[in-house]
Design a protein around this motif. Structure first.
Motif, PDB file in Angstrom:
ATOM      1  N   MET A 203      -6.634  31.578  84.601  1.00 18.85           N
ATOM      2  CA  MET A 203      -6.768  32.461  83.438  1.00 18.85           C
ATOM      3  C   MET A 203      -5.540  32.343  82.539  1.00 18.85           C
ATOM      4  O   MET A 203      -5.658  32.238  81.308  1.00 18.85           O
ATOM      5  CB  MET A 203      -6.938  33.919  83.895  1.00 18.85           C
ATOM      6  N   TYR A 204      -4.381  32.356  83.143  1.00 22.72           N
ATOM      7  CA  TYR A 204      -3.127  32.299  82.385  1.00 22.72           C
ATOM      8  C   TYR A 204      -3.018  30.982  81.623  1.00 22.72           C
ATOM      9  O   TYR A 204      -2.715  30.975  80.418  1.00 22.72           O
ATOM     10  CB  TYR A 204      -1.959  32.467  83.362  1.00 22.72           C
ATOM     11  N   TRP A 205      -3.257  29.879  82.315  1.00 23.05           N
ATOM     12  CA  TRP A 205      -3.138  28.577  81.661  1.00 23.05           C
ATOM     13  C   TRP A 205      -4.190  28.400  80.565  1.00 23.05           C
ATOM     14  O   TRP A 205      -3.915  27.851  79.504  1.00 23.05           O
ATOM     15  CB  TRP A 205      -3.240  27.458  82.695  1.00 23.05           C
ATOM     16  N   ALA A 206      -5.413  28.874  80.847  1.00 16.27           N
ATOM     17  CA  ALA A 206      -6.475  28.744  79.849  1.00 16.27           C
ATOM     18  C   ALA A 206      -6.170  29.566  78.604  1.00 16.27           C
ATOM     19  O   ALA A 206      -6.407  29.124  77.473  1.00 16.27           O
ATOM     20  CB  ALA A 206      -7.816  29.176  80.450  1.00 16.27           C
ATOM     21  N   MET A 207      -5.616  30.759  78.782  1.00 21.63           N
ATOM     22  CA  MET A 207      -5.279  31.595  77.636  1.00 21.63           C
ATOM     23  C   MET A 207      -4.089  31.035  76.853  1.00 21.63           C
ATOM     24  O   MET A 207      -3.874  31.397  75.706  1.00 21.63           O
ATOM     25  CB  MET A 207      -5.014  33.032  78.094  1.00 21.63           C
ATOM     26  N   ASN A 208      -3.336  30.143  77.509  1.00 23.72           N
ATOM     27  CA  ASN A 208      -2.245  29.450  76.828  1.00 23.72           C
ATOM     28  C   ASN A 208      -2.653  28.064  76.350  1.00 23.72           C
ATOM     29  O   ASN A 208      -1.800  27.280  75.916  1.00 23.72           O
ATOM     30  CB  ASN A 208      -1.029  29.347  77.758  1.00 23.72           C
ATOM     31  N   GLY A 209      -3.960  27.765  76.429  1.00 26.16           N
ATOM     32  CA  GLY A 209      -4.475  26.509  75.905  1.00 26.16           C
ATOM     33  C   GLY A 209      -4.110  25.273  76.696  1.00 26.16           C
ATOM     34  O   GLY A 209      -4.079  24.161  76.155  1.00 26.16           O
ATOM     35  N   GLN A 210      -3.867  25.438  78.003  1.00 24.08           N
ATOM     36  CA  GLN A 210      -3.502  24.310  78.845  1.00 24.08           C
ATOM     37  C   GLN A 210      -4.699  23.824  79.667  1.00 24.08           C
ATOM     38  O   GLN A 210      -5.590  24.607  80.014  1.00 24.08           O
ATOM     39  CB  GLN A 210      -2.372  24.702  79.804  1.00 24.08           C
ATOM     40  N   ALA A 211      -4.699  22.538  80.013  1.00 24.04           N
ATOM     41  CA  ALA A 211      -5.722  21.994  80.904  1.00 24.04           C
ATOM     42  C   ALA A 211      -5.560  22.598  82.297  1.00 24.04           C
ATOM     43  O   ALA A 211      -4.436  22.822  82.755  1.00 24.04           O
ATOM     44  CB  ALA A 211      -5.601  20.471  80.969  1.00 24.04           C
ATOM     45  N   LEU A 212      -6.674  22.854  82.952  1.00 25.02           N
ATOM     46  CA  LEU A 212      -6.630  23.484  84.273  1.00 25.02           C
ATOM     47  C   LEU A 212      -6.523  22.415  85.353  1.00 25.02           C
ATOM     48  O   LEU A 212      -7.387  21.536  85.459  1.00 25.02           O
ATOM     49  CB  LEU A 212      -7.880  24.343  84.483  1.00 25.02           C
ATOM     50  N   PRO A 213      -5.472  22.473  86.192  1.00 23.78           N
ATOM     51  CA  PRO A 213      -5.240  21.436  87.200  1.00 23.78           C
ATOM     52  C   PRO A 213      -6.065  21.662  88.475  1.00 23.78           C
ATOM     53  O   PRO A 213      -5.902  22.676  89.153  1.00 23.78           O
ATOM     54  CB  PRO A 213      -3.748  21.568  87.491  1.00 23.78           C
ATOM     55  N   ILE A 214      -6.929  20.741  88.788  1.00 22.49           N
ATOM     56  CA  ILE A 214      -7.722  20.806  90.006  1.00 22.49           C
ATOM     57  C   ILE A 214      -7.166  19.799  91.002  1.00 22.49           C
ATOM     58  O   ILE A 214      -7.088  18.606  90.714  1.00 22.49           O
ATOM     59  CB  ILE A 214      -9.210  20.527  89.734  1.00 22.49           C
ATOM     60  N   THR A 215      -6.748  20.291  92.168  1.00 27.08           N
ATOM     61  CA  THR A 215      -6.223  19.413  93.215  1.00 27.08           C
ATOM     62  C   THR A 215      -7.381  19.021  94.133  1.00 27.08           C
ATOM     63  O   THR A 215      -7.722  19.728  95.063  1.00 27.08           O
ATOM     64  CB  THR A 215      -5.118  20.111  94.026  1.00 27.08           C
TER      65      THR A 215
END
Length: 332
Positions: A203-215
């Motif tokens: 949620m935090y990264w998405a609201m900051n416009g960042q790609a979401l890292p999936i490991t």
């Protein structure tokens, strides 16, 4: 079925780790039942004062569960119920700091149990981990009897150790304990950070416009359980007689793919940065997590009420409403 609300009315309740996501939401829930007092004990190592409910019945004490002087002060108030949520949280955190993990999750619960035993509490509820005590060889969906001693992180080891200690106090001292095995709790109240869960971080990264890292490849599944459903199980674990001496899964009984969760978070946040695939972590060996909640249904009459999608929407709303505080507090 027992009247949960009347059982807590007029009682004193101690919640260790009460400033965190589960603890702060549990405090609000229990406050609705007109208790005499709710004592929150938290050292704020991974929580924040702005997230603590400001209610007349709540007393907040900043302190360490390993500090006997703090515990003597807290237990002098003779709590009727103890919800032990305090923990050195997260698998990666325990890999990075195994000694601290053992101190907090091992010595910490031992000290709290010792004080609770001397006080004579009506119920001691321990927050264990369904994601921790079951191993690769455990059959899916995970049933309570099928725990493992072949574990992959110190956090998993110490969460199981906590259950062994509660069971020991129940067997030797007849302490009325109950173990709650949480499955991937999420919802309002969890501040994102380096060692926090994936949903608040996404949620935090998405609201900051960042790609979401999936490991991994994104097809891994998790049994994400919305906080209000966890609270339903926890409050009943505190008062249902047949729960004494038992370990009980609190999950949704459904699993969802990581990639689907990430896409939904991006959609809710209007994030067009998409997904970034990362190398899988060494300790992350489970492709699928799914709880059996048959025992919870039988003993607690537990029934999850919230869909995964509803939970994500509620979590996003909380992020929007508390964005200024979240931005100030998030530590990566």
């Amino acid at each position: 079925m027992i009247d949960v609300a009347s059982a807590y009315e007029g009682e004193t309740i101690l919640i260790t780790g009460g400033a965190g996501c589960v603890g702060s939401n549990l405090t609000r829930k229990l406050a609705q039942y007109n208790p005499k007092k709710i004592i929150i004990l938290d050292d704020l190592s991974s929580a924040y004062t702005w997230n603590i409910p400001k209610l007349d019945c709540v007393e907040f004490i900043q302190g360490d569960i390993c500090d006997d002087q703090v515990l003597k002060w807290v237990f002098k108030q003779k709590p009727d119920y103890v919800f032990h949520l305090a923990a050195h949280f997260a698998n990666q955190n325990s890999v990075d700091k195994p000694e601290k993990d053992l101190k907090v999750n091992g010595l910490g619960i031992l000290k709290v149990l010792e004080h609770a035993q001397l006080t004579g509490v009506k119920r001691f509820v321990y927050s264990s981990s369904g994601c921790g005590v079951y191993g690769l060889e455990s059959k899916m969906p995970f049933e309570e009897h099928d725990i493992s001693i072949s574990l992959h992180t110190p956090y998993q080891v110490t969460k199981l150790l906590g259950e062994l200690y509660t069971n020991y106090f129940h067997n030797l001292y007849d302490m009325p304990i109950a173990n709650a095995r949480f499955f991937n709790v999420f919802g309002p109240g969890e501040v994102p950070g380096k060692y926090r869960n994936v949903i608040p971080n996404f949620m935090y990264w998405a609201m900051n416009g960042q790609a979401l890292p999936i490991t991994g490849n994104g097809n891994e599944t998790r049994d994400w359980t919305y906080i209000d459903d966890i609270l339903q199980g926890l409050t009943r674990l505190g008062v249902v007689e047949d729960a004494i001496g038992e370990s009980i899964n609190l999950g949704s009984g459904k699993d969802h793919r990581v990639i689907d969760m990430a896409n939904k978070v991006n959609e809710l946040c209007g994030n067009e940065a998409g997904i970034a695939y990362k190398e899988r972590r060494d300790w992350d060996a489970k492709n699928k997590l799914l709880s059996s909640i048959d025992k919870a249904k039988k003993i607690l009459k537990y029934k999850p009420q919230h869909t995964f999608e509803e939970g994500l929407e509620n979590t996003h709303n909380w992020f929007v409403e508390n964005w200024d505080n979240i931005q100030k507090s998030a530590e990566f």
